[in-house]
Enzyme design. Structure first.
Site, PDB file in Angstrom:
ATOM      1  N   LEU A  89       0.848  -1.195   0.000  1.00  0.00           N
ATOM      2  CA  LEU A  89       0.000   0.000   0.000  1.00  0.00           C
ATOM      3  C   LEU A  89       0.880   1.241   0.000  1.00  0.00           C
ATOM      4  CD1 LEU A  89      -2.838   1.334   0.369  1.00  0.00           C
ATOM      5  CD2 LEU A  89      -2.390   1.264   2.821  1.00  0.00           C
ATOM      6  N   HIS A 143       5.771   3.153  11.954  1.00  0.00           N
ATOM      7  CA  HIS A 143       6.361   4.347  11.355  1.00  0.00           C
ATOM      8  C   HIS A 143       5.305   5.452  11.324  1.00  0.00           C
ATOM      9  CE1 HIS A 143       8.093   6.936   8.232  1.00  0.00           C
ATOM     10  NE2 HIS A 143       9.252   6.313   8.423  1.00  0.00           N
TER      11      HIS A 143
END
Length: 341
Positions: free
Chosen positions: A125, A228
């Site tokens: 993605l 992240h």
């Protein structure tokens, strides 16, 4: 109008351009021409009738129909770990206690695992930073659930999604520096790049025994199961649909692995069919994902919609993007996990 569709051979330049923007730690689409070419070839083969379902990587792109520009990609891998081992760490707990010394210590551990072999995986993605606005990311991610709902026989009953782990602004992973570097003698980015091509070296070099996390630097311990910053929105989106962290992390950056039974994912469970009615006055209502039930011709859009008596009133623009006509069936589901029909 933004539309999701299967990748085509002429999307090569766009896919390569996206791969140059992903950055360190984005294992499934790197700035690597060989890996990107392999991704494209696998995506094209997945929609070939001769490809075994368990070997398929269903790769989709997000296209702006006004310009023809491809601005994002996402994928579903039908089964992981069947041709190459698929590794992660299982986070556990051991207790070291002594009644005589009145010592009781709970210690977190990491154990190498292949527990998710055969699971289907949400992967690859990525949305061009210039298009990270509106609901483009939601469409890019959640459209895959309608493909899963339409073709459940092509996938495992368990679905996983490996989230990118924490790294700093320079692309340095504290977890890698505290653990992986001692065994691989490579920079994080280089090890991550190599793992995308061949995972054999992981088995050859990774520690075989349980690791006590209290022996790791504090900086490494703090980021275990953390995402992240750029991936946090994607994690929240998947968690809203029912995927959960169950104690498994990536072996390189300790990013969390989310998982759920496919039939318990909200957008899969609650999606349903409606008949297309093209209406120039349509375009009101709650945001809905609308997808075609075709395999090679799968397409998905996001549009305001009121579903009345199983009729989906679509504007001519949306109908053209989906390539549907009056009376054609579509699969629909509210975009928001908090909404119901």
């Amino acid at each position: 109008m933004m539309v999701i569709r299967p990748i085509r051979a002429d999307d090569w330049d766009a896919l390569r351009a996206l791969s140059r923007k992903t950055g360190p730690g984005f294992t499934s689409l790197q700035d690597d021409e060989v890996q990107t070419r392999g991704k494209l070839d696998a995506g094209l083969a997945a929609f070939n009738a001769n490809t075994a379902p368990q070997d398929a990587l269903y790769l989709f792109v997000l296209e702006d129909t006004a310009s023809g520009q491809v601005v994002g990609c996402s994928a579903i891998e039908a089964a992981v770990g069947l041709d190459q081992p698929w590794y992660n760490y299982r986070v556990g707990t051991l207790v070291h206690a002594s009644r005589e010394l009145q010592v009781y210590n709970r210690i977190n551990t990491l154990t190498i695992s292949n527990d998710h072999t055969g699971c289907s995986e949400l992967c690859t993605l990525f949305l061009d930073p210039d298009f990270r606005h509106g609901k483009n990311g939601h469409l890019l991610s959640k459209s895959r659930f309608l493909f899963l709902a339409e073709f459940p026989e092509r996938f495992d009953q368990r679905l996983i999604a490996e989230m990118r782990g924490y790294s700093d602004a320079q692309g340095i992973s504290p977890f890698w520096e505290g653990l992986g570097r001692h065994f691989f003698s490579l920079d994080f980015a280089e090890a991550d790049r190599l793992s995308a091509r061949d995972k054999v070296f992981i088995a050859e070099l990774m520690p075989k025994h349980t690791i006590y996390t209290n022996l790791l630097p504090e900086s490494a311990r703090q980021v275990i199961s953390h995402t992240h910053d750029n991936t946090t929105p994607a994690r929240k989106l998947l968690e809203a649909e029912g995927l959960r962290y169950t104690g498994y992390v990536d072996i390189f950056d300790a990013g969390p692995l989310l998982e759920a039974p496919v039939n318990e994912i909200r957008a899969v469970r609650e999606s349903r069919y409606a008949k297309t009615l093209i209406d120039t006055h349509a375009g009101a209502g709650e945001p809905f994902l609308v997808a075609t039930p075709r395999f090679e011709g799968f397409r998905c859009c996001l549009t305001p919609l009121n579903v009345d008596h199983n009729i989906a009133r679509l504007t001519p623009e949306v109908a053209a993007a989906l390539q549907v006509d009056n009376g054609d069936p579509v699969r629909v589901v509210p975009l928001s996990a908090s909404r119901r029909f």
